[in-house]
Design an enzyme around this catalytic site. Structure first.
Site, PDB file in Angstrom:
ATOM      1  N   CYS A  92       0.795  -1.220   0.000  1.00  0.00           N
ATOM      2  CA  CYS A  92       0.000   0.000   0.000  1.00  0.00           C
ATOM      3  C   CYS A  92       0.840   1.288   0.000  1.00  0.00           C
ATOM      4  CB  CYS A  92      -0.999  -0.042   1.143  1.00  0.00           C
ATOM      5  SG  CYS A  92      -2.456   0.954   0.807  1.00  0.00           S
ATOM      6  N   ARG A 126     -12.633   6.096  -1.092  1.00  0.00           N
ATOM      7  CA  ARG A 126     -11.651   5.116  -0.637  1.00  0.00           C
ATOM      8  C   ARG A 126     -12.113   3.727  -1.059  1.00  0.00           C
ATOM      9  NH1 ARG A 126      -7.809   7.170   2.406  1.00  0.00           N
ATOM     10  NH2 ARG A 126      -6.952   5.132   2.861  1.00  0.00           N
ATOM     11  N   HIS A 189      -3.323  -5.717   2.797  1.00  0.00           N
ATOM     12  CA  HIS A 189      -2.954  -5.755   4.214  1.00  0.00           C
ATOM     13  C   HIS A 189      -3.580  -7.011   4.814  1.00  0.00           C
ATOM     14  CE1 HIS A 189      -1.793  -1.458   4.419  1.00  0.00           C
ATOM     15  NE2 HIS A 189      -2.833  -1.205   3.672  1.00  0.00           N
TER      16      HIS A 189
END
Ligand code: GLN
Length: 238
Positions: A92, A126, A189
């Protein structure tokens, strides 16, 4: 044998369990009698020459801004490691900054290392949720994504995988992450490695091969629990 693992900016760049990736590498080494030495790199530190694995996690836009100047200083050294096939995992925030730049939603351009031919520009919403991808080398890989950045790969770059569920690099072209030499960049993640042990073992194997100059075989481990974690993660709704 001891593998030296460089953890880039653990204070600023460590979201959604990213530190668990370091623990997974360490444990899977220990279970095979391989020692590890974790080097926590913070701005201003020296990077030793004998690094075997590089790891960098995610961070907020503000955290990325804080490390920008220091990252420029170490970029040539990091590039040299990646070009010499050092196994590298960047997630990320650091994934974005291994490319040309990340332009935030406020229009601020954070310069990257330019090791990878890709650029990232923040989108309006997002991209958040569980994600599953299909990869040519590791099969199905599962994780969790949360980013505003939309990443576009240059034509000479290969994606890490293809999105099955989730958004991936940009929510449009179905690509997820990048794989260049032994460097994997990804938005996943979770942490990624405990649930995807084949990826962990790839990093360890390449590190051992580079260190010894010989092809190696890793002792097979009982991955019953890891496989269960993987299955549960895949079955979760986005
Ligand atoms: N700040 C970056 C973005 O929002 C990276 C986020 C992250 O590392 N999870 O795109």
């Amino acid at each position: 044998m001891t593998l030296n693992i460089l953890h880039l900016y653990p204070k600023e760049m460590n979201l959604y369990g990213d530190h668990g990736n370091i623990l997974a590498i360490k444990r899977r080494c220990e279970w095979r009698g391989i020692k590890t030495n974790i080097i926590h790199y913070e701005p201003g530190d020296e990077i030793p020459d004998d690094i075997d694995i590089i790891f960098g996690g995610g961070g907020q836009d503000s955290g990325q801004g804080k490390i920008e100047a220091d990252l420029q200083k170490i970029a040539p050294k990091l590039k040299d490691f990646v070009e010499r096939e050092t196994p590298t995992l960047v997630i990320c925030g650091i994934y974005q900054l291994f490319g040309h730049y990340f332009e935030t939603s406020e229009g601020k351009k954070i310069e990257g290392t330019k090791i990878l031919n890709l650029k990232t520009v923040a989108g309006d919403t997002r991209l958040i949720g569980n994600i599953t991808i299909s990869t040519p080398e590791f099969g199905e890989v599962v994780g969790y994504e949360n980013h505003s950045g939309l990443t576009y790969l240059g034509e000479d770059m290969q994606a890490f995988g293809t999105v099955i569920t989730g958004a991936g690099n940009n929510g449009k072209d179905m690509t997820e992450g990048v794989k260049y030499k032994n460097c994997i960049g990804t938005y996943l993640h979770g942490p990624l490695l405990p649930k995807n042990p084949r990826v962990t073992d790839f990093l360890i194997l390449k590190a051992l091969e580079n260190k010894t100059g010989k092809s190696q075989k890793l002792e097979v481990l009982n991955d019953h629990i890891e496989q269960r974690a993987h299955k549960v993660a895949v079955s979760r709704p986005r």
